[in-house]
Scaffold this active site. Structure first.
Site, PDB file in Angstrom:
ATOM      1  N   SER A   1       4.522  -6.616  -2.799  1.00 61.51           N
ATOM      2  CA  SER A   1       4.389  -6.840  -1.031  1.00 61.51           C
ATOM      3  C   SER A   1       5.021  -8.178  -0.822  1.00 61.51           C
ATOM      4  O   SER A   1       5.062  -9.474  -1.449  1.00 61.51           O
ATOM      5  CB  SER A   1       2.987  -6.757  -0.808  1.00 61.51           C
ATOM      6  OG  SER A   1       2.800  -7.261   0.701  1.00 61.51           O
ATOM      7  N   GLY A   2       5.777  -8.109   0.321  1.00 60.02           N
ATOM      8  CA  GLY A   2       6.576  -9.410   0.742  1.00 60.02           C
ATOM      9  C   GLY A   2       5.844 -10.581   1.156  1.00 60.02           C
ATOM     10  O   GLY A   2       6.034 -11.884   1.007  1.00 60.02           O
ATOM     11  N   HIS A   3       4.872 -10.265   2.029  1.00 54.35           N
ATOM     12  CA  HIS A   3       4.106 -11.190   2.681  1.00 54.35           C
ATOM     13  C   HIS A   3       3.028 -11.973   1.978  1.00 54.35           C
ATOM     14  O   HIS A   3       2.605 -13.052   2.226  1.00 54.35           O
ATOM     15  CB  HIS A   3       3.190 -10.535   3.915  1.00 54.35           C
ATOM     16  CG  HIS A   3       1.784  -9.873   3.601  1.00 54.35           C
ATOM     17  ND1 HIS A   3       0.543 -10.460   3.559  1.00 54.35           N
ATOM     18  CD2 HIS A   3       1.775  -8.525   3.286  1.00 54.35           C
ATOM     19  CE1 HIS A   3      -0.265  -9.375   3.119  1.00 54.35           C
ATOM     20  NE2 HIS A   3       0.381  -8.519   2.951  1.00 54.35           N
TER      21      HIS A   3
ATOM     22  N   ASN B   1      -7.098  -9.033  -6.998  1.00 54.90           N
ATOM     23  CA  ASN B   1      -6.758  -9.625  -5.774  1.00 54.90           C
ATOM     24  C   ASN B   1      -7.767 -10.775  -5.213  1.00 54.90           C
ATOM     25  O   ASN B   1      -7.833 -11.717  -4.714  1.00 54.90           O
ATOM     26  CB  ASN B   1      -6.511  -8.742  -4.563  1.00 54.90           C
ATOM     27  CG  ASN B   1      -7.516  -7.746  -4.704  1.00 54.90           C
ATOM     28  OD1 ASN B   1      -7.849  -7.134  -5.785  1.00 54.90           O
ATOM     29  ND2 ASN B   1      -8.120  -7.338  -3.535  1.00 54.90           N
TER      30      ASN B   1
ATOM     31  N   CYS C   1     -20.591  -8.372   4.429  1.00 55.62           N
ATOM     32  CA  CYS C   1     -20.276  -8.609   5.950  1.00 55.62           C
ATOM     33  C   CYS C   1     -18.820  -9.086   6.269  1.00 55.62           C
ATOM     34  O   CYS C   1     -18.392  -8.560   7.125  1.00 55.62           O
ATOM     35  CB  CYS C   1     -20.908 -10.095   6.430  1.00 55.62           C
ATOM     36  SG  CYS C   1     -22.816  -9.726   6.762  1.00 55.62           S
TER      37      CYS C   1
ATOM     38  N   GLN D   1      -0.373  -9.031  -6.439  1.00 54.28           N
ATOM     39  CA  GLN D   1      -0.745 -10.259  -6.482  1.00 54.28           C
ATOM     40  C   GLN D   1      -0.241 -11.185  -7.654  1.00 54.28           C
ATOM     41  O   GLN D   1      -0.285 -12.519  -7.518  1.00 54.28           O
ATOM     42  CB  GLN D   1      -2.284 -10.557  -6.594  1.00 54.28           C
ATOM     43  CG  GLN D   1      -3.299  -9.866  -5.588  1.00 54.28           C
ATOM     44  CD  GLN D   1      -3.210 -11.053  -4.411  1.00 54.28           C
ATOM     45  OE1 GLN D   1      -3.027 -12.074  -4.278  1.00 54.28           O
ATOM     46  NE2 GLN D   1      -3.566 -10.427  -3.264  1.00 54.28           N
TER      47      GLN D   1
ATOM     48  N   SER E   1       0.721  -1.087   0.023  1.00 54.07           N
ATOM     49  CA  SER E   1      -0.050  -0.145   0.171  1.00 54.07           C
ATOM     50  C   SER E   1       0.835   1.256   0.284  1.00 54.07           C
ATOM     51  O   SER E   1       0.243   2.323  -0.769  1.00 54.07           O
ATOM     52  CB  SER E   1      -0.909  -0.023   1.206  1.00 54.07           C
ATOM     53  OG  SER E   1      -1.695  -0.973   0.955  1.00 54.07           O
TER      54      SER E   1
END
Lengths: 138, 396
Positions: free
Chosen positions: B202-204, B154, B327, B182, B74
């Site tokens: 992104s690394g994770h 994503n 939700c 992604q 982000s």
């Protein structure tokens, strides 16, 4: 999303799921677009709710509040069932996440909607007794 | 069937791999130097950071000096978009092109710029979840500052025609950024060959830890500094380097970007077996193009049920998954991605995303194919919407 153990219990083992054939009162509240619909069936004898069943399309909280609401009104008089508040449902479930409080309002209003139908079927105008059925704020 | 634990939500996050963890560990207790320090402990840390930078560059087809470490994907998206906006505003360019189904890190950044006088064009996607590059061409104007289109979605995993879009941007001399969070490690990427100006990752999502990301910025583009302070990241993004995370990311991206085709050859048939098995259920649809999608992604809608209930029931059966229901999105509206491909609200609520990797075995697939239909049947049996559908009544 933190659900209490009680919510998870009522979600995974919901009480009183199903329909009542020839129910004395049937109420439905919510819409599929918003993601929650509750349908409640009541069997009423001499002013006492002898059976209550429900069907719900919705999230974990919607299922759990429906389940708890049916438990809370079974065996009660109509007058007592009309006193059922969403707060009482929330309390009985050991709380709900803030974003899920509207589910408890749906459960409360589903009961009122079913009782309203009961009076209508009896030829009695439900409005003075039950009032308007409110949808939770969208 | 005996209960299993199956992690099928790798698009949300991944476990840190053993190799990544082992590479990171020395940097907490022994090789803990500040990469800016002059003594050997510091110089070693600096060397490890630069080695990781080389690994990232190699995986992307970039040069090491084009790689900037950030704290997450982000942050990289924010920097690319707001930085380009600031840079181009001075040249009178205040128009940005993106798509309707970007990640919120891109969409909300664009909305922020909209409040600050920028005009944003949101390119639609078709019912398969794909962008037509010609739509991008048509949207480009004299004052277009940036085109930012995600590499792979994503939620529905659809892979966008990034090379074509980049070529159009290059031709029109408009900067092009892609959120590839992604895609990295799942599709072959070569930023130079493809003409990509900026890319976020992104690394994770690729078995590094949470809290580390990268923005690739093609040399020659001088984005404004993101964090002012010390001289880290060539003064563009100050702050003491997160050495363990950076080292871990280097190992993670090296592993993720080798054998991409071999991994896909293992995962795709398993994923397809899931798709075919689940589509056998009535009133079920696959969301997103079947072929132009990430190998491990599957996104299916089951009419008559709601996604959060589905996820909770799957969790009770040991399956970790995700949904686009309202939700689970924390709002009353279901996923903007599912709405963007034309799903009605009530169908979007009942969506299920599974994102699998090679560790999900054929036996795990059998288990999922046994559990999901049971759970869907149970939820449908207690759903007034399903009841109405079966009676042919309108339920909207």
């Amino acid at each position: 999303m933190m659900y209490s153990e009680k919510v998870l219990d009522h979600f995974s083992n919901p009480r009183n799921v199903g329909e009542i054939e020839n129910a004395d009162g049937v109420g439905e509240i919510g819409n599929a677009k918003c993601g929650d619909i509750m349908k409640m069936y009541l069997k009423i004898d001499n002013g006492i709710i002898t059976d209550a069943k429900f069907k719900t399309f919705g999230c974990g909280a919607a299922v759990a509040t429906s389940s708890m609401a049916t438990e809370l009104i079974k065996g009660k008089s109509i007058d007592d069932a009309l006193k059922l508040t969403n707060d009482a449902v929330v309390e009985a479930l050991d709380g709900l996440p803030a974003v899920k409080i509207h589910c408890s309002v749906l459960a409360e209003q589903a009961v009122r909607s079913a009782l309203s139908d009961y009076y209508t079927k009896q030829g009695i105008d439900p409005l003075p007794i039950i009032g308007e059925i409110k949808m939770p704020e969208e | 069937m005996e209960k299993r634990f199956i992690y099928a939500d790798n698009a949300a996050t991944t476990a840190v791999s053993e190799e990544v963890l082992n590479a990171m560990l020395p940097h907490f207790r022994t090789a803990y130097g500040n990469a800016s320090s002059i003594y050997k402990l510091g110089r070693d840390a600096q060397k490890d950071v630069e080695e990781a930078r080389e690994k990232v560059a190699k995986a992307l087809g970039a040069e090491p000096r084009e790689i900037f470490f950030t704290s997450c994907g982000s942050e990289a998206d924010n920097w690319a978009i707001k930085g380009t906006a600031e840079l181009m505003e001075k040249r009178g360019k205040k128009h940005i092109i993106t798509s309707v189904f970007e990640h919120h890190a891109v969409l909300h950044t664009c909305e922020y710029l909209e409040k600050h006088g920028f005009e944003i064009t949101y390119i639609p996607v078709n019912d398969k979840g794909l962008i037509d590059p010609e739509d991008v061409r048509k949207a480009i104007r004299e004052d277009t500052a940036l085109v930012t289109i995600m590499y792979a979605n994503n939620e529905i995993g659809t892979i966008q025609p990034i090379s074509e879009i980049a070529a159009i941007c290059n031709e029109k001399k408009v900067l092009f950024h892609t959120d590839a969070v992604q895609a990295v490690g799942h599709v072959e990427i070569d930023v130079h060959a493809q003409g990509i100006d900026m890319l976020s990752l992104s690394g994770h999502k690729i078995h590094a830890q949470k809290g580390i990301g990268v923005l690739y910025i093609r040399k020659g583009i001088t984005l404004p500094n993101l964090i002012h302070g010390g001289g880290q990241e060539r003064t563009k993004r100050a702050g003491t380097e997160n050495v363990p995370a950076i080292v871990g990311l280097g190992v993670a991206i090296e592993n993720a970007s080798k054998n991409i085709a071999e991994k896909a050859a293992v995962i795709t048939p398993r994923r397809n077996r899931l798709i075919d098995g689940l589509l056998k259920l009535p009133y079920t649809r696959l969301n997103g193009d079947r072929d132009k999608r990430l190998p491990g992604n599957l996104n299916i809608s089951f009419e008559g049920i709601e996604g959060e209930s589905l996820l909770l029931m799957l969790d009770l059966n040991g399956i970790c998954a995700s949904s686009g229901s309202a939700c689970t999105s924390g709002s009353l509206d279901p996923s903007h991605v599912l709405l963007s491909i034309g799903l009605k609200h009530e169908i979007a609520h009942g969506s299920l995303r599974l994102s699998i990797e090679e560790d999900v075995t054929d036996e795990d697939i059998d288990y999922i194919l046994e559990v999901v239909p049971q759970v869907v049947a149970k939820l449908r049996s207690m759903s007034p919407v399903w009841e109405k559908m079966m009676k042919g009544e309108k339920y909207e």
